[in-house]
Design a protein around this motif. Structure first.
Motif, PDB file in Angstrom:
ATOM      1  N   PRO A   1      -0.581 -12.764   0.977  1.00  0.00           N
ATOM      2  CA  PRO A   1      -0.267 -11.342   1.096  1.00  0.00           C
ATOM      3  C   PRO A   1       0.496 -10.829  -0.127  1.00  0.00           C
ATOM      4  N   GLU A   2       1.411 -11.646  -0.650  1.00  0.00           N
ATOM      5  CA  GLU A   2       2.204 -11.236  -1.819  1.00  0.00           C
ATOM      6  C   GLU A   2       1.303 -11.013  -3.035  1.00  0.00           C
ATOM      7  N   GLY A   3       0.321 -11.908  -3.216  1.00  0.00           N
ATOM      8  CA  GLY A   3      -0.603 -11.743  -4.327  1.00  0.00           C
ATOM      9  C   GLY A   3      -1.484 -10.525  -4.179  1.00  0.00           C
ATOM     10  N   MET A   4      -1.923 -10.241  -2.961  1.00  0.00           N
ATOM     11  CA  MET A   4      -2.748  -9.064  -2.711  1.00  0.00           C
ATOM     12  C   MET A   4      -1.981  -7.783  -3.010  1.00  0.00           C
ATOM     13  N   VAL A   5      -0.721  -7.744  -2.585  1.00  0.00           N
ATOM     14  CA  VAL A   5       0.099  -6.561  -2.839  1.00  0.00           C
ATOM     15  C   VAL A   5       0.348  -6.382  -4.333  1.00  0.00           C
TER      16      VAL A   5
ATOM     17  N   MET B   1      -4.204 -10.139   6.154  1.00  0.00           N
ATOM     18  CA  MET B   1      -4.351  -8.705   5.876  1.00  0.00           C
ATOM     19  C   MET B   1      -3.273  -7.895   6.581  1.00  0.00           C
ATOM     20  N   ILE B   2      -2.895  -8.294   7.785  1.00  0.00           N
ATOM     21  CA  ILE B   2      -1.823  -7.583   8.495  1.00  0.00           C
ATOM     22  C   ILE B   2      -0.542  -7.613   7.682  1.00  0.00           C
ATOM     23  N   GLU B   3      -0.183  -8.790   7.200  1.00  0.00           N
ATOM     24  CA  GLU B   3       1.069  -8.925   6.444  1.00  0.00           C
ATOM     25  C   GLU B   3       1.008  -8.159   5.134  1.00  0.00           C
ATOM     26  N   ALA B   4      -0.150  -8.181   4.465  1.00  0.00           N
ATOM     27  CA  ALA B   4      -0.282  -7.478   3.189  1.00  0.00           C
ATOM     28  C   ALA B   4      -0.109  -5.968   3.376  1.00  0.00           C
TER      29      ALA B   4
END
Length: 364
Positions: free
Chosen positions: A149-153, A183-186
Motif C-alpha cells: 500500500p505504501e508503494g502504491m500511494v 487496495m483498502i489500505e492504500a
C-alpha cells in the motif's frame, strides 16, 4: 448514514464525479476499439444495464481515431484508456472523449504531459491516474520489497504532482490491487493526503463467483467509510455483469436507488417448494429490469409471508402452490408451475399502474 469524504468535483461529460455527487458505476469494453460496431453494441448493452461511464482501450492510433465515431452514438461519457504513448491521448482528445485514463509519469516526460494538459484544459477533460499493484515502478518495488500500500500511494503522489506542476487539478485517482486488503489500505492512506475523487476497484478480481466476493469486500469496506466517488467491478465476464454487481453493491449500502431489488430466502427443511430453482427462475426473468421495484421470493411460513408482504410483488411458496403478494396483501393463489409467469404479469401491471398514477399527478 454514511458520511462521504469531501473531494473536488469533476465534470465527466454529462456526469459529475466527486464533491457529493452520486457514486457512479463504470465498466470497460472488452471489444477491439477499432471495431466500431462491436464496441457500440457492447456500450449500448452497458447503457441498458445502468452503466454511468464507459472506458475503451486505446492501444494503437487506429483505435484512437475511432473514438469520435463511437462517442457520437452513445449516451454515457467515454473515457480513453491510454498507456505510454501521449500522442494517443492527443488524438483521443481531438476525437471528443470525456476523460482520459493516463499515468502522467509513464508517457515520456513532463513536456508531453504539458501537451496533453494544454489540449485538455479548454474543456477541462479529467485525467484518471490509475495505480496498479501489478505494475508499480521498479524502484518502488525494490524500496518496499514488492507491491505494498505504501508503494502504491507513493506512486500515485508522483503522478499527482506532475499534473499539479502543470497546474491541472482535474484528476481522479485509483489504487487498484487484486488483493482487497492491499487496495483498502492504500485508499485509506491516500484519502488523508489529497482532495481528489477516488475511482475504486479490485483489479483482476476473477470470475463472477470469486470476483463478486472480492469486489464486494474491497469496495464495500471503503464505501461504508465514505471513501469512493466512482467504482468498477472487474470480472472475467460480460461487462454488463460488472455493472449489475456494482449497482448491487451500492444499493446494499443505501448509496444508490432505483432498479430491481431482489430478495429470496436461502431455503431450508421447512420449504415445501424447490426454492433454489424458483428463485433462480424469477431472478432470470427480471434480470434486465431497470424499473425501481422490490421483488421477494420466499419458501416457508416462518419468514416468508412477512418478507413477501414487504415487497412490491412477492411470492410465498407452499406445497404445489404460490401465494402472490402485492403491496402487502395476497392477491392470487396459483399453481407452482405458474408462479413465474404470474409474477411477470403482476410486475408489468404494477409498473403500468405506477406510471399511470405519476402521469395523472402531473398538472396540465
Amino acid at each position: 448514514m454514511i458520511t462521504r469524504r469531501k473531494t473536488r468535483q469533476l465534470q465527466l461529460g454529462n456526469v459529475k464525479v466527486g464533491g457529493g455527487a452520486p457514486i457512479t458505476v463504470q465498466s470497460m469494453t472488452k471489444t477491439d476499439t477499432r471495431d466500431v460496431q462491436a464496441t457500440l453494441l457492447e456500450i449500448w448493452s452497458l447503457e441498458a444495464a445502468g452503466c454511468d461511464i464507459v472506458r475503451c482501450a486505446v492501444p494503437v492510433r487506429e483505435a484512437a481515431e475511432k473514438l469520435g465515431e463511437i462517442r457520437r452514438q452513445i449516451r454515457i461519457p467515454l473515457v480513453a484508456d491510454i498507456h505510454f504513448n501521449y500522442k494517443l491521448a492527443l488524438i483521443a482528445l481531438e476525437q471528443g472523449v470525456d476523460g482520459l485514463r493516463l499515468n502522467p509519469g509513464n508517457i515520456g516526460g513532463k513536456q508531453f504531459v504539458q501537451e496533453v494538459v494544454n489540449l485538455a484544459k479548454d474543456k477541462r477533460i479529467p485525467v484518471r491516474i490509475g495505480v496498479n499493484a501489478g505494475s508499480l515502478e521498479k524502484d518502488l518495488l525494490a524500496k518496499y520489497n514488492g507491491p505494498t500500500p505504501e508503494g502504491m500511494v507513493e506512486s500515485a503522489l508522483r503522478h499527482i504532482r506532475i499534473l499539479e506542476d502543470c497546474n491541472y487539478p482535474e484528476m481522479k485517482v485509483s489504487l487498484k490491487a487484486s488483493d482487497p486488503r492491499m487496495m483498502i489500505e492504500a485508499y485509506r492512506m491516500l484519502a488523508d493526503q489529497v482532495e481528489y475523487p477516488f475511482h475504486l476497484g479490485v483489479t483482476e478480481a476473477g470470475t463472477p463467483g470469486v470476483g463478486t466476493i472480492k469486489s464486494a469486500v474491497g469496495l464495500g469496506a471503503l464505501l461504508s467509510e465514505g471513501i469512493g466517488d466512482t467504482i468498477r467491478v472487474s470480472l472475467s465476464a460480460d461487462p454488463t455483469e460488472e455493472v449489475r454487481v456494482g449497482i448491487d453493491i451500492l444499493k446494499s449500502l443505501g448509496l444508490r436507488k432505483g432498479g430491481l431489488t431482489f430478495v429470496s430466502c436461502p431455503s431450508c427443511g421447512r420449504a415445501d417448494v424447490d426454492l433454489v430453482k424458483l428463485a433462480k427462475e424469477v431472478e432470470d426473468e427480471f434480470r434486465g429490469l431497470n424499473e425501481e421495484i422490490h421483488i421477494a421470493v420466499m419458501g416457508c411460513e416462518v419468514n416468508g409471508p412477512g418478507e413477501a408482504r414487504a415487497a412490491d410483488i412477492g411470492v410465498a411458496g407452499g406445497r404445489g402452490i404460490g401465494l402472490i403478494f402485492k403491496g402487502g396483501a395476497v392477491i392470487r393463489k396459483v399453481a407452482e408451475k405458474d408462479i413465474v409467469t404470474t409474477m411477470r404479469e403482476e410486475v408489468d401491471k404494477f409498473i403500468a399502474e405506477r406510471r399511470a398514477a405519476k402521469a395523472a399527478a402531473v398538472p396540465d
